[in-house]
Design an enzyme around this catalytic site. Structure first.
Site, short mmCIF file in Angstrom:
data_model
loop_
_atom_site.label_atom_id
_atom_site.label_comp_id
_atom_site.label_asym_id
_atom_site.label_seq_id
_atom_site.Cartn_x
_atom_site.Cartn_y
_atom_site.Cartn_z
N ASP A 1 36.24 -6.81 -43.86
CA ASP A 1 36.25 -5.34 -43.74
C ASP A 1 36.72 -4.85 -42.37
O ASP A 1 36.91 -3.65 -42.18
CB ASP A 1 34.83 -4.80 -44.00
CG ASP A 1 34.42 -5.03 -45.45
OD1 ASP A 1 33.32 -5.54 -45.70
OD2 ASP A 1 35.26 -4.75 -46.33
N HIS B 1 28.69 -12.40 -41.34
CA HIS B 1 28.81 -12.77 -42.76
C HIS B 1 27.72 -13.77 -43.11
O HIS B 1 27.38 -14.62 -42.29
CB HIS B 1 30.18 -13.40 -43.05
CG HIS B 1 30.56 -13.35 -44.49
ND1 HIS B 1 30.13 -14.28 -45.39
CD2 HIS B 1 31.32 -12.46 -45.17
CE1 HIS B 1 30.61 -13.98 -46.59
NE2 HIS B 1 31.34 -12.87 -46.49
C1 SDX Z 1 31.30 -8.22 -47.39
O1 SDX Z 1 28.87 -12.06 -49.39
C2 SDX Z 1 30.13 -11.84 -49.38
O2 SDX Z 1 30.91 -12.73 -49.63
C3 SDX Z 1 30.53 -10.41 -49.03
C4 SDX Z 1 32.03 -10.15 -48.86
C5 SDX Z 1 32.79 -10.29 -50.17
O3 SDX Z 1 34.01 -10.55 -50.10
O4 SDX Z 1 32.18 -10.04 -51.23
O5 SDX Z 1 32.55 -11.07 -47.90
C6 SDX Z 1 32.30 -8.72 -48.38
O6 SDX Z 1 30.33 -7.64 -47.80
C7 SDX Z 1 31.50 -8.54 -45.93
C8 SDX Z 1 30.30 -8.03 -45.03
C9 SDX Z 1 30.49 -6.54 -44.76
N1 SDX Z 1 29.32 -6.00 -44.05
C10 SDX Z 1 29.39 -5.65 -42.73
O7 SDX Z 1 30.38 -5.81 -42.02
C11 SDX Z 1 28.10 -5.01 -42.20
C12 SDX Z 1 27.76 -5.59 -40.81
N2 SDX Z 1 27.36 -7.00 -40.99
C13 SDX Z 1 26.02 -7.25 -41.30
O8 SDX Z 1 25.07 -6.31 -41.48
C14 SDX Z 1 25.66 -8.69 -41.60
O9 SDX Z 1 26.36 -9.52 -40.77
C15 SDX Z 1 25.84 -9.12 -43.05
C16 SDX Z 1 25.19 -8.16 -43.99
C17 SDX Z 1 27.30 -9.22 -43.39
C18 SDX Z 1 25.23 -10.50 -43.21
O10 SDX Z 1 23.87 -10.33 -43.03
P1 SDX Z 1 22.84 -11.59 -43.00
O11 SDX Z 1 23.50 -12.83 -43.39
O12 SDX Z 1 21.63 -11.16 -43.75
O13 SDX Z 1 22.53 -11.75 -41.46
P2 SDX Z 1 21.36 -11.02 -40.71
O14 SDX Z 1 21.34 -9.56 -41.03
O15 SDX Z 1 20.11 -11.82 -40.95
O16 SDX Z 1 21.82 -11.17 -39.16
C19 SDX Z 1 21.55 -12.38 -38.41
C20 SDX Z 1 21.49 -11.94 -36.95
C21 SDX Z 1 20.52 -10.78 -36.72
O17 SDX Z 1 20.11 -10.85 -35.36
P3 SDX Z 1 18.66 -11.56 -34.98
O18 SDX Z 1 17.61 -10.92 -35.88
O19 SDX Z 1 18.86 -13.03 -35.27
O20 SDX Z 1 18.44 -11.26 -33.52
O21 SDX Z 1 22.77 -11.43 -36.56
C22 SDX Z 1 22.65 -10.06 -36.23
C23 SDX Z 1 21.36 -9.56 -36.85
O22 SDX Z 1 20.84 -8.46 -36.13
N3 SDX Z 1 23.80 -9.38 -36.83
C24 SDX Z 1 24.51 -8.42 -36.25
C25 SDX Z 1 25.55 -8.12 -37.15
N4 SDX Z 1 25.43 -8.87 -38.24
C26 SDX Z 1 24.35 -9.66 -38.05
N5 SDX Z 1 24.37 -7.80 -35.07
C27 SDX Z 1 25.29 -6.86 -34.77
N6 SDX Z 1 26.32 -6.50 -35.57
C28 SDX Z 1 26.46 -7.11 -36.78
N7 SDX Z 1 27.50 -6.77 -37.57
#
Ligand code: SDX
Length: 425
Positions: free
Chosen positions: A359, A302
């Site tokens: 989710d 998140h």
């Molecule tokens: C919702 O914003 C809100 O409030 C949203 C929400 C709401 O109520 O409105 O809470 C609802 O959208 C919840 C999120 C649902 N999405 C997912 O579950 C999809 C999987 N999660 C992600 O793709 C990610 O965690 C996000 C999109 C939720 C957040 O993305 P960020 O903040 O841009 O973080 P990032 O992509 O920069 O990741 C940081 C690091 C990365 O690794 P490095 O480059 O540092 O090596 O964490 C890793 C990412 O690769 N990472 C994950 C991961 N999420 C982040 N690695 C594996 N699995 C994951 N789920």
């Protein structure tokens, strides 16, 4: 006395006000930055940028706190009705008995959609994704109320809150080729939706109170989450003076993305894939950690929560209770629990503060209720509707609101002359 901070740029020092919120969050007000220094800030994806002040929802990502208008989500999830939460988010205070009765009656009275809107449902392909149907039919609602900009905003708020659940249920019935079920005036918001989704004309239908309470809980937990992607979209579109219906339709579009509300559908698809591969969840944990694979553990991580999403905690417990009460043994719940257990003890997830989000467990509950996977994000939208409306209202009623128009840093070609076709290589 407003606290200030100094910024020195190319020999110029300016004072910038420090804004402190009611929960001690701090921000630097850069409203005068460009005028005084010729510089803008650059913050791709706005990870460090506040777009507004808001009184609606407070999130503390480090402590895993979520409150709607000051009320902790855990308390609201246990005791409130969804209509109470919708009223609270939009009006700022919990309703008294009369206010709630009047609000609920209005939601009931405005539940029907114009009969001509049914023609839309006949035009979509059978396998149309319900989010595409919802976004387009909500946008189309504005065409049935041409005076939307002149009418009292409360009437449009009631209309959209009341009719979107009908549009959602109708899109589901159409997708399974069943007759549309109309709302009943003597049912609550949750029970009306359940009946429109699952009743069939040939049979008596009674709403299961266990299912009704699960829908109540799911809608409340999704009702608002401050400046997330879809809510910021609703504010952005509304800031151009676009009407409420089209602003909400834009928010539905943003929510559909797999990184946002579309994740709940992807979680169940991921758990189903793991189940089919002999429950080899450890293989998928390794895939999520691999730099070369694009696979992500859906439902994990998140932008704001760097601790447990408080909604995921409530949903994890509620999913187990719901399956138990309905006598369902869903292997996907065990896979989800195992994934969570392994991930929370794995360095990769720990150092990136990746925890289950809203989710991760919600789909287990939707499945148990009998809601198809492609309707999960529609359920998220139904819940989020009062939050979107509350933020749209707050943006519109803020005298300081101007059209949202970010700046950029241009990195393309500097000035060059046009080359006629016969001179081009
Ligand atoms: C919702 O914003 C809100 O409030 C949203 C929400 C709401 O109520 O409105 O809470 C609802 O959208 C919840 C999120 C649902 N999405 C997912 O579950 C999809 C999987 N999660 C992600 O793709 C990610 O965690 C996000 C999109 C939720 C957040 O993305 P960020 O903040 O841009 O973080 P990032 O992509 O920069 O990741 C940081 C690091 C990365 O690794 P490095 O480059 O540092 O090596 O964490 C890793 C990412 O690769 N990472 C994950 C991961 N999420 C982040 N690695 C594996 N699995 C994951 N789920």
């Amino acid at each position: 006395m407003t606290k200030k901070t100094k910024l020195t740029l190319e020999g110029t020092t300016i004072d910038l006000p420090i804004i402190v919120g009611s929960e001690e969050e701090k921000a630097i007000d850069i409203g005068s930055l460009r005028k005084e220094t010729g510089h803008i800030t650059l913050d791709p994806s706005y990870a460090n940028t506040g777009s507004c002040k808001s009184d609606i929802t407070f999130i503390d990502g480090e402590k895993g706190i979520l409150r709607y208008r000051g009320y902790p989500i855990e308390e609201l999830a246990k005791k409130a009705r969804f209509s109470e939460i919708a009223y609270l988010l939009i009006n700022g205070e919990l309703p008294n008995n009369n206010e709630l009765a009047d609000f609920s009656n209005q939601l009931t009275y405005h539940s029907l959609i114009h009969e001509d809107m049914k023609k839309f449902f006949d035009s979509y392909p059978m396998n149309a994704h319900p989010m595409g149907v919802l976004a387009s039919t909500v946008a189309a609602l504005s065409t049935f109320y041409p005076d939307v900009q002149q009418e009292p905003s409360n009437l449009n708020i009631i209309r959209i809150l009341a009719k979107v659940k009908t549009l959602a249920a109708f899109s589901y019935k159409k997708s399974i080729g069943q007759p549309l079920i109309y709302p009943m005036n003597d049912l609550s918001y949750e029970d009306n939706f359940i009946r429109m989704m699952f009743a069939v004309p040939a049979e008596e239908f009674t709403v299961n109170p266990v299912v009704s309470d699960a829908i109540r809980l799911l809608l409340i937990l999704h009702a608002d989450h401050e400046q997330n992607c879809s809510t910021s979209t609703v504010r952005m579109v509304g800031s151009s003076n676009a009407n409420l219906y089209i602003s909400i339709a834009a928010g539905i579009g943003a929510l559909w993305g797999s990184l946002h509300g579309g994740a709940n559908q992807r979680v169940i698809e991921m758990l189903g894939m793991i189940h089919k591969s002999d429950n080899d969840y450890k293989k998928y944990i390794e895939k999520a950690k691999s730099k070369t694979s694009k696979f992500r553990l859906m439902g994990f991580g998140h932008r704001v929560y760097k601790n447990f999403d408080p909604r995921a905690k409530v949903l994890k417990e509620s999913a187990a209770k719901l399956l138990d009460k309905l006598g369902i043994d869903d292997p996907l719940l065990d896979i989800a629990r195992n994934l969570e257990e392994v991930a929370l003890n794995d360095e990769f997830f720990i150092e990136r503060n990746l925890y289950p989000n809203v989710d991760f467990y919600s789909g287990i509950m939707y499945r148990a209720i009998g809601i198809p996977t492609n309707m999960f994000t529609v359920m998220f939208a139904l819940g989020r509707l009062p939050g979107w409306i509350a933020h749209w209202n707050e943006m519109k009623s803020d005298s300081k609101t101007r059209i949202y128009r970010p700046r950029q840093v241009y990195t393309g070609h500097t000035k060059r002359s046009f080359v006629p076709m016969d001179k081009r290589s």
